[in-house]
Design an enzyme around this catalytic site. Structure first.
Site, short mmCIF file in Angstrom:
data_model
loop_
_atom_site.label_atom_id
_atom_site.label_comp_id
_atom_site.label_asym_id
_atom_site.label_seq_id
_atom_site.Cartn_x
_atom_site.Cartn_y
_atom_site.Cartn_z
N ASP A 8 0.86 -0.99 -0.13
CA ASP A 8 0.03 -0.07 0.21
C ASP A 8 0.80 1.31 0.07
O ASP A 8 2.07 1.27 -0.10
CB ASP A 8 -1.15 -0.08 1.09
CG ASP A 8 -0.47 0.14 2.57
OD1 ASP A 8 0.82 0.37 2.61
OD2 ASP A 8 -1.26 0.17 3.47
N CYS A 65 2.48 -3.41 4.07
CA CYS A 65 1.59 -2.41 4.44
C CYS A 65 2.49 -1.65 5.64
O CYS A 65 3.77 -1.84 5.85
CB CYS A 65 0.25 -2.66 4.76
SG CYS A 65 0.06 -3.54 6.04
N THR A 67 1.92 -2.09 8.91
CA THR A 67 2.32 -3.27 9.73
C THR A 67 2.71 -4.57 9.23
O THR A 67 3.06 -5.52 10.02
CB THR A 67 1.43 -3.43 10.94
OG1 THR A 67 0.05 -3.75 10.23
CG2 THR A 67 1.04 -2.03 11.74
N HIS A 98 7.35 -24.91 8.44
CA HIS A 98 6.42 -25.53 9.29
C HIS A 98 4.86 -25.34 8.74
O HIS A 98 4.12 -26.01 8.69
CB HIS A 98 6.23 -25.16 10.70
CG HIS A 98 7.61 -25.75 11.33
ND1 HIS A 98 7.77 -25.79 13.06
CD2 HIS A 98 8.55 -26.41 11.24
CE1 HIS A 98 8.85 -26.38 13.25
NE2 HIS A 98 9.52 -26.49 12.16
N HIS A 133 3.68 -31.50 9.74
CA HIS A 133 3.24 -30.08 9.39
C HIS A 133 2.38 -29.90 8.35
O HIS A 133 1.28 -29.48 8.27
CB HIS A 133 4.49 -29.52 8.79
CG HIS A 133 5.66 -29.24 10.08
ND1 HIS A 133 5.44 -28.89 11.20
CD2 HIS A 133 6.85 -29.82 10.04
CE1 HIS A 133 6.44 -29.02 12.09
NE2 HIS A 133 7.40 -29.52 11.37
C1 RB5 Z 1 -2.36 2.72 6.60
O1 RB5 Z 1 -2.29 3.77 7.09
C2 RB5 Z 1 -2.14 1.53 7.44
O2 RB5 Z 1 -3.32 1.42 8.21
C3 RB5 Z 1 -1.87 0.08 6.94
O3 RB5 Z 1 -0.83 0.41 5.95
C4 RB5 Z 1 -1.64 -1.16 7.60
O4 RB5 Z 1 -0.63 -0.79 8.61
C5 RB5 Z 1 -2.81 -1.72 8.16
O5 RB5 Z 1 -2.83 -2.80 8.82
#
Ligand code: RB5
Length: 152
Positions: A8, A65, A67, A98, A133
């Site tokens: 993203d 993204c 996180t 696994h 597994h």
């Molecule tokens: C975007 O701001 C953020 O929410 C997205 O990249 C991600 O971290 C969502 O899980």
């Protein structure tokens, strides 16, 4: 291997560096991500990339993204996808050995580029171990059959 990459707006720069790194490791990359920092919706990108992996367009996928969590959640809604968030190379190796993860995800706001490269390398170099597994993955697919409608 052929590898789908998706990201993203939090990760166009990291995506470019990871694409370059994956090519240096001798793989082909298909870009399903965005290339600008204009705000976009990670579920759409995660699902699109995951559908392509599930259909066999590539051997596996890498999703980024902020996180790694949101985009992996979306990917995991696609039948046949086992997407795993990794913030270190040990986890990245184990999710292949696994869990036979066919997608890894990480966060551009969580890991730096060198850690991201070490995650990608550990995942791509690992092999699924099968055996006990595989039996557990079969159990995951049993859940999928009842919980997820056919969506391919
Ligand atoms: C975007 O701001 C953020 O929410 C997205 O990249 C991600 O971290 C969502 O899980």
């Amino acid at each position: 291997m052929k590898i789908i990459i998706g990201n993203d707006h939090t990760a166009p720069q990291m995506k470019q560096e990871i694409m370059q790194y994956v090519k240096e490791l001798g793989h082909e990359v298909i870009n399903y991500g965005v290339d600008t920092t204009d705000s976009c919706d990670y579920p759409k990108i995660g699902a699109q990339a995951a559908r392509a992996v599930a259909k066999g367009e590539a051997d596996c996928g890498i999703l980024i993204c902020g996180t790694g969590v949101g985009i992996s959640m979306a990917a995991n809604k696609v039948r046949g996808i086992r997407a795993a968030v990794c913030s270190d190379p040990v986890t990245a190796r184990l999710v292949k050995q696994h869990n036979d993860a066919n997608i890894i995800a990480f966060g551009a706001r969580i890991v730096g580029i060198e850690t991201a490269k070490s995650i990608v390398r550990a995942y791509l170099e690992a092999e699924f171990e099968g055996g006990r597994h595989q039996a557990r993955i079969d159990l995951i697919h049993e859940i999928e059959k009842t919980e997820l409608p056919e969506n391919l």
